[in-house]
Design a protein around this motif. Structure first.
Motif, PDB file in Angstrom:
ATOM      1  N   SER A  38       9.230  -5.372  -7.468  1.00 55.97           N
ATOM      2  CA  SER A  38       9.355  -5.948  -6.122  1.00 55.97           C
ATOM      3  C   SER A  38      10.325  -4.819  -5.329  1.00 55.97           C
ATOM      4  N   VAL A  39      10.108  -4.812  -4.073  1.00 57.69           N
ATOM      5  CA  VAL A  39      11.195  -4.259  -3.214  1.00 57.69           C
ATOM      6  C   VAL A  39      12.593  -4.639  -3.162  1.00 57.69           C
ATOM      7  N   HIS A 273      -1.471  -5.269  -5.471  1.00 61.42           N
ATOM      8  CA  HIS A 273      -1.635  -6.723  -4.925  1.00 61.42           C
ATOM      9  C   HIS A 273      -2.042  -6.455  -3.569  1.00 61.42           C
ATOM     10  N   ASP A 274      -2.999  -7.078  -2.952  1.00 53.42           N
ATOM     11  CA  ASP A 274      -3.564  -7.106  -1.589  1.00 53.42           C
ATOM     12  C   ASP A 274      -2.741  -8.297  -0.889  1.00 53.42           C
ATOM     13  N   GLU A 275      -1.588  -7.888  -0.175  1.00 50.30           N
ATOM     14  CA  GLU A 275      -0.938  -9.239   0.673  1.00 50.30           C
ATOM     15  C   GLU A 275      -1.701  -9.829   1.610  1.00 50.30           C
ATOM     16  N   ASP A 276      -2.538  -8.986   2.350  1.00 47.40           N
ATOM     17  CA  ASP A 276      -3.288  -9.902   3.473  1.00 47.40           C
ATOM     18  C   ASP A 276      -4.387 -10.619   2.927  1.00 47.40           C
ATOM     19  N   ARG A 277      -5.082 -10.315   1.759  1.00 43.13           N
ATOM     20  CA  ARG A 277      -6.182 -11.141   1.390  1.00 43.13           C
ATOM     21  C   ARG A 277      -5.955 -12.121   0.274  1.00 43.13           C
ATOM     22  N   LEU A 320       3.769  -3.719 -10.659  1.00 43.36           N
ATOM     23  CA  LEU A 320       3.347  -4.375  -9.374  1.00 43.36           C
ATOM     24  C   LEU A 320       3.548  -3.816  -8.077  1.00 43.36           C
ATOM     25  N   LEU A 321       2.363  -3.268  -7.451  1.00 37.73           N
ATOM     26  CA  LEU A 321       2.733  -2.490  -6.255  1.00 37.73           C
ATOM     27  C   LEU A 321       1.929  -3.601  -5.235  1.00 37.73           C
ATOM     28  N   ARG A 322       2.945  -3.799  -4.074  1.00 39.01           N
ATOM     29  CA  ARG A 322       2.243  -4.865  -3.121  1.00 39.01           C
ATOM     30  C   ARG A 322       2.048  -4.144  -1.874  1.00 39.01           C
ATOM     31  N   ALA A 373       5.204   2.087   2.549  1.00 37.93           N
ATOM     32  CA  ALA A 373       5.994   3.008   2.032  1.00 37.93           C
ATOM     33  C   ALA A 373       7.110   3.010   1.266  1.00 37.93           C
ATOM     34  N   ALA A 374       7.938   1.919   1.378  1.00 38.40           N
ATOM     35  CA  ALA A 374       8.975   1.530   0.538  1.00 38.40           C
ATOM     36  C   ALA A 374       8.483   1.036  -0.898  1.00 38.40           C
ATOM     37  N   GLY A 375       7.382   0.375  -0.802  1.00 34.10           N
ATOM     38  CA  GLY A 375       6.773   0.015  -2.280  1.00 34.10           C
ATOM     39  C   GLY A 375       6.403   1.141  -2.890  1.00 34.10           C
ATOM     40  N   ILE A 376       5.918   2.022  -2.390  1.00 34.59           N
ATOM     41  CA  ILE A 376       5.187   3.252  -2.975  1.00 34.59           C
ATOM     42  C   ILE A 376       6.466   4.029  -3.519  1.00 34.59           C
ATOM     43  N   GLN A 377       7.456   4.244  -2.729  1.00 35.00           N
ATOM     44  CA  GLN A 377       8.581   5.083  -3.275  1.00 35.00           C
ATOM     45  C   GLN A 377       9.353   4.412  -4.334  1.00 35.00           C
TER      46      GLN A 377
END
Length: 722
Positions: A38-39, A273-277, A320-322, A373-377
């Motif tokens: 997680s972030v 993980h798709d946060e919006d859907r 796990l990339l959100r 961007a923070a999650g990808i980094q």
């Protein structure tokens, strides 16, 4: 699920036997490091560093440029739903969304060398490439001949499909020429300087060198472009996540990869993980759908449960990339951040991007929400520090203990000497029957000791363990020479010389003449005469020139000599020829003199090569570049008594339209300002007067100079008014 995938804890990529106890004490075990998905793990991973803090601008540090060009290559193999999510965000695919954040990893990366000494690097990076592009690129062999000579890139279709591969000198020439033409059209006075001090703009030579080193072509004789790891990703939109992972794993193994490329690389599994859907905390439910007349019941797992199951079967190499899927972000959004521009791309890809922008001027800048961007980094840094670097360290320790140590022993030396001195005359003219080298395909099998040692040396070079890399390259030079694997031999010579320069040891004139010079000479000879690999020969010389140039002293003179060798090689076009000619002058400029008279400086040689570069720029109608070279050469030759030199310079000034009136006026004003400051602070010194000494009045001299400057200003005003 455990039967569909092999457990990564068994490390199938390493040779059998594991790591010896003597070397395992220096290795990091990824099982002891907790993996944060997680972030909230930013504080522990970045040492209280802010992700969005701007990095300092990169100067023209040639050593750093070379180090950043040879980095681990990570393949990307994802499901269609993951690419669809990236396309909704305005990217071509998932690889295109990861690539900008892998070139410059935020924070410090800690690496342990073969001696167990930890070093930190704040300029480390990785390269993301598509696994399908790796299968479609590289050197393909048919009856012993290459269909992609010198790593020339594949021609992409007009819609952008195809493989953009580096290694084409012609495309680098076209790119630099296009940038020069546009720079002269916009503002010719704002052209960047190619001097020794860092400039705000990048010089054209550094652009030329960066594109030569970008997107290294896939080749059997070196493994810098071979994947070290592979990212296998699915998204929470996937209805069958387990089957998708199984299909991705199997399809990656069955891709038509070149035979010389080993598939024993690290697999890194990512769940997007798709946060919006989707709700990450939603409860487990069931739904039904009809397929072929049958009612199928499927169980929906929440993302946390699926990720826990992935970690259970695949170990710690999971993330796990959100991400949010609310469409492409624009710069006007409150939480939007601009995606950094990709720097390490091939010349063909940059040319395609320029043509696309010219066709559609309204292309917005790529943006992402701040949380994405923070999650990808975080994912890129965690994957590099926790998984990729320890994996490379284990491979280095294992191959060094099991393969290279045998080659260094008495038995390995005896076998090498027997191949060289005790072979029959017929076997000397052809490859030895006991050799692992395949002369038809011109490559070694990935499981052969020679291929593993070359991979060991390249891994050590990519983790910046220069001493270990140099020692292994030294062993490989003899083996490749005995097997008559000439391209492998040339590559080992090239990297042995470069790694020796990078070790930081003192390079005396004897070392440069007896060790480095023969290596570079043999490498260029094998590349050009035996392999017709002009790109690799040019890359070898340009990298050696830059590394020797920053050493200064006598090494700078030898850098100029090798730059002249690259210039006379005719492996480049007119633009590259002029750039290298100008770089010869820069090599001589960096040489500092000794004493008050600057004895040993190479000012006149530097000015001569600048004049030659000015003439070459005139031949290709680059007037601004010619004037810039004349600005550097004129102060040295203005007081010269050689009439031919004056005639040549006058001809160049006339052809280039050189008008130094404004520059002279500015210099006069600066001198006048300095004189005024000298008059304010008058220093009285006592001196012994002699009877025969005739002195001129300083006041009269200053008045004469001011009258001359006033006349020059009035003449300039009349010239402008007319």
């Amino acid at each position: 699920m455990s039967s569909a995938f092999p457990s990564l804890r068994t490390r199938p990529t390493l040779p059998a036997g594991g790591v010896s106890r003597a070397t395992s004490v220096y290795l990091r075990s990824s099982s002891n490091a907790p993996v944060h998905s997680s972030v909230t793990s930013l504080n522990s991973l970045f040492n209280q560093a802010n992700l969005n803090s701007p990095r300092p601008p990169e100067d023209e540090d040639c050593k750093g440029l070379v180090c950043r060009s040879f980095v681990p290559c990570i393949a990307v193999h994802v499901a269609d739903d993951t690419n669809e999510l990236a396309r909704e965000k305005g990217f071509a695919d998932f690889k295109g969304m990861l690539r900008p954040y892998g070139e410059s990893i935020q924070g410090r990366i800690t690496i342990r060398d073969s001696q167990g000494i930890s070093t930190t690097h704040d300029d480390y990076g990785v390269r993301f490439v598509s696994l399908a592009d790796v299968a479609d690129s590289g050197e393909k062999w048919e009856s012993g001949t290459s269909r992609a000579i010198n790593g020339s890139s594949e021609k992409a279709a007009s819609d952008g499909s195809g493989v953009f591969q580096g290694g084409s000198v012609e495309e680098v020439e076209k790119l630099v020429n296009l940038h020069m033409e546009r720079a002269e059209e916009l503002n010719e006075t704002s052209l960047p300087s190619d001097g020794d001090t860092p400039a705000s703009n990048q010089s054209f030579y550094m652009l030329y060198l960066r594109r030569i080193l970008s997107a290294l072509p896939l080749s059997p004789h070196e493994t810098f472009s071979h994947p070290v790891a592979c990212v296998i990703a699915i998204s929470s939109r996937n209805a069958n996540p387990i089957d998708s992972l199984r299909n991705l794993y199997n399809s990656g193994n069955h891709l038509p990869l070149p035979d010389y490329l080993s598939t024993d690389y690290l697999r890194y599994y990512v769940l997007v993980h798709d946060e919006d859907r989707d709700d990450i905390k939603k409860s487990v439910g069931r739904f039904h759908f009809q397929s072929g007349g049958y009612i199928v019941e499927m169980k929906l797992m929440k993302s946390t449960q699926l990720f826990d199951q992935m970690k259970k079967h695949f170990g710690l190499h999971c993330h796990l990339l959100r991400l949010r899927s609310g469409g492409a972000s624009v710069i006007s959004d409150d939480d939007a951040v601009v995606v950094p521009k990709t720097q390490w791309i091939s010349a063909a890809e940059e040319l395609h991007e320029i043509r696309s922008r010219d066709y559609d001027d309204e292309q917005p800048a790529a943006c992402l929400p701040d949380s994405d961007a923070a999650g990808i980094q975080t994912m890129v840094r965690e994957m590099t520090q926790v998984s990729v670097i320890p994996f490379m360290e284990r491979c280095i320790a294992t191959w060094n203990d099991q393969v290279a140590s045998r080659r260094r022993g008495i038995s390995g030396r005896f076998i090498s000497m027997s191949k060289r001195y005790f072979s029959t005359s017929s076997s000397r003219n052809s490859t030895s029957s006991s050799s692992n080298y395949d002369a038809l395909h011109q490559s070694y099998p990935p499981s052969s000791p020679e291929a593993q040692m070359r991979k060991l040396a390249d891994y050590a070079f990519m983790v910046r363990d220069w001493r270990l890399a140099h020692s292994v390259y030294e062993l490989l030079r003899t083996d490749f020479n005995n097997d008559k694997a000439w391209k492998y031999h040339a590559g080992a010579q090239e990297m042995a010389a470069i790694s020796l320069i990078l070790t930081g040891t003192g390079l005396t004139s004897k070392v440069r003449a007896d060790t480095i010079a023969p290596m570079l000479d043999l490498s260029c000879y094998s590349y050009l005469s035996r392999c017709s690999a002009t790109y690799h020969a040019l890359r070898c010389l340009l990298v050696a020139v830059e590394l020797l140039r920053i050493r200064g002293g006598g090494a700078a003179d030898e850098a100029a000599t090798w730059a002249i060798r690259a210039r006379d090689m005719n492996a480049q076009g007119t633009i590259g020829h002029a750039l290298i000619t100008e770089r010869v002058g820069a090599c001589y400029t960096i040489r500092e003199g000794i004493g008050s008279g600057a004895w040993g400086a190479r000012k006149r040689k530097a000015a001569m090569w600048k004049m030659l570069a000015a003439g070459e720029w005139l031949e290709v109608s680059k007037l601004a570049q010619s004037r810039r070279c004349l600005d550097a050469a004129l102060p040295v030759y203005e007081g010269s008594r050689f009439m031919h030199v004056h005639g040549f310079m006058q001809h160049l000034k006339q052809q280039a339209g050189y008008t130094p009136l404004l520059a002279d006026l500015q210099d006069g004003r600066r001198r006048r300002g300095g004189e005024d400051s000298d008059e304010e602070g008058v220093e009285i010194q006592s001196e012994t007067l002699h009877a025969g000494l005739k002195r001129k009045s300083l006041i009269v001299g200053r008045e004469v100079e001011r009258e001359v400057e006033n006349e020059a200003e009035s003449g300039l005003d009349r010239f402008v008014d007319s």
